[in-house]
Design a protein around this motif. Structure first.
Motif, PDB file in Angstrom:
ATOM      1  N   TYR A 122     -28.895  11.777  10.273  1.00  0.00           N
ATOM      2  CA  TYR A 122     -28.683  12.625  11.437  1.00  0.00           C
ATOM      3  C   TYR A 122     -27.237  13.112  11.447  1.00  0.00           C
ATOM      4  O   TYR A 122     -26.348  12.468  10.899  1.00  0.00           O
ATOM      5  CB  TYR A 122     -28.890  11.838  12.742  1.00  0.00           C
ATOM      6  N   GLN A 139     -24.364  14.352  14.502  1.00  0.00           N
ATOM      7  CA  GLN A 139     -24.116  14.396  15.939  1.00  0.00           C
ATOM      8  C   GLN A 139     -22.933  15.300  16.212  1.00  0.00           C
ATOM      9  O   GLN A 139     -21.827  15.050  15.737  1.00  0.00           O
ATOM     10  CB  GLN A 139     -23.839  12.992  16.496  1.00  0.00           C
ATOM     11  N   GLY A 154     -22.035  17.596  22.650  1.00  0.00           N
ATOM     12  CA  GLY A 154     -22.908  18.316  23.558  1.00  0.00           C
ATOM     13  C   GLY A 154     -24.282  18.640  23.019  1.00  0.00           C
ATOM     14  O   GLY A 154     -25.065  19.318  23.695  1.00  0.00           O
ATOM     15  N   MET A 155     -24.615  18.168  21.807  1.00  0.00           N
ATOM     16  CA  MET A 155     -25.903  18.568  21.216  1.00  0.00           C
ATOM     17  C   MET A 155     -26.799  17.393  20.870  1.00  0.00           C
ATOM     18  O   MET A 155     -27.874  17.589  20.363  1.00  0.00           O
ATOM     19  CB  MET A 155     -25.660  19.400  19.961  1.00  0.00           C
ATOM     20  N   GLY A 156     -26.360  16.175  21.098  1.00  0.00           N
ATOM     21  CA  GLY A 156     -27.184  15.042  20.711  1.00  0.00           C
ATOM     22  C   GLY A 156     -27.281  14.924  19.205  1.00  0.00           C
ATOM     23  O   GLY A 156     -26.575  15.599  18.454  1.00  0.00           O
ATOM     24  N   LEU A 157     -28.153  14.087  18.731  1.00  0.00           N
ATOM     25  CA  LEU A 157     -28.352  13.899  17.296  1.00  0.00           C
ATOM     26  C   LEU A 157     -29.448  14.822  16.797  1.00  0.00           C
ATOM     27  O   LEU A 157     -30.464  15.011  17.472  1.00  0.00           O
ATOM     28  CB  LEU A 157     -28.759  12.450  16.998  1.00  0.00           C
ATOM     29  N   PHE A 190     -24.896  10.007  10.952  1.00  0.00           N
ATOM     30  CA  PHE A 190     -25.483   8.690  11.130  1.00  0.00           C
ATOM     31  C   PHE A 190     -26.689   8.521  10.230  1.00  0.00           C
ATOM     32  O   PHE A 190     -27.525   9.410  10.103  1.00  0.00           O
ATOM     33  CB  PHE A 190     -25.930   8.486  12.582  1.00  0.00           C
TER      34      PHE A 190
END
Lengths: 109, 116
Positions: B35, B37, B40-43, B90
């Motif tokens: 992922y 990150q 402001g956009m999350g994963l 991640f």
């Protein structure tokens, strides 16, 4: 496309307060919903996993609920402590896992 | 039992350079994920591997390649880094793919990548 929204983006509360974090999603046909905690500069730690057939899960001072039909989940934190300060993310699974942007929680002593 | 480990923890690249991010898990999980990150956009899922020898694209695969070297290791390669790839990366693992049993995902500590 599944959209996951978390409101508020940031929250500051005094120690001892009970609080609720919100998560909403656009496609209700999910397999499960997971709440994570992320400390600054760290990875994600899973807090609670709710299967689509379940309504809620509890772990210690944390309680997560799931209402698939309305596309909502809440994370309830009882008797908040400064150590609870972190960013809390929700993620829903439908094929793959989609994350919200998180709520940054600060608990003041 | 270290869980999911990632190397390096920090990296600075110049535009056009290449590098490989390494991930390993010791939980004998079948599935592994990469992922990114962004604020402001999350994963967002880049690639995943359901099992050893298989890989599939996620939501944002462009500019990346992956290799599932064995059951433990899953690497992410940037062939020609761009400033838009500045992010925190991640790696995660789970016993089952999402949607096939609802298994928890376990995350590594992340790699902070800056492309100048």
């Amino acid at each position: 496309k599944q959209e996951v929204t978390q409101i508020p983006a940031a929250l500051s509360v005094p120690e001892g307060e009970n609080l609720v974090l919100n998560c909403s999603f656009t496609d209700s046909a999910i397999y499960n919903l997971q709440w994570f905690r992320q400390d600054p500069g760290k990875g994600l730690t899973s807090l609670l996993l709710i299967q689509s057939s379940q309504r809620e899960q509890t772990s210690g001072r944390l309680n997560a609920s799931l209402d698939k039909s309305s596309g909502r989940s809440t994370l309830y934190i009882a008797a908040s402590q400064p150590g609870d300060s972190a960013t809390y993310l929700c993620a829903v699974t439908l094929g793959d896992m989609r994350f919200g942007a998180g709520t940054r929680l600060t608990v003041k002593p | 039992n270290a869980g999911v480990t990632q190397t390096p923890k920090f990296q600075v690249l110049k535009t056009g350079q290449s590098m490989t991010l390494q991930c390993a898990q010791d939980m004998n999980h079948n599935s592994m994920y990469w992922y990114r990150q962004d604020p402001g956009m999350g994963l967002r899922l880049i690639y995943y591997s359901a099992s050893e020898g298989t890989t599939d694209k996620g939501e944002v695969p462009n500019g990346y390649n992956v290799s599932r070297l064995n059951k433990r290791e899953f690497s992410l390669r940037l062939e020609s880094a761009a400033p838009s790839q500045t992010s925190v990366y991640f790696c995660a693992s789970s016993d089952l793919l999402p949607g096939t049993g609802g298994d928890e995902q376990y995350f590594g500590p992340g790699t902070r990548l800056t492309v100048t």
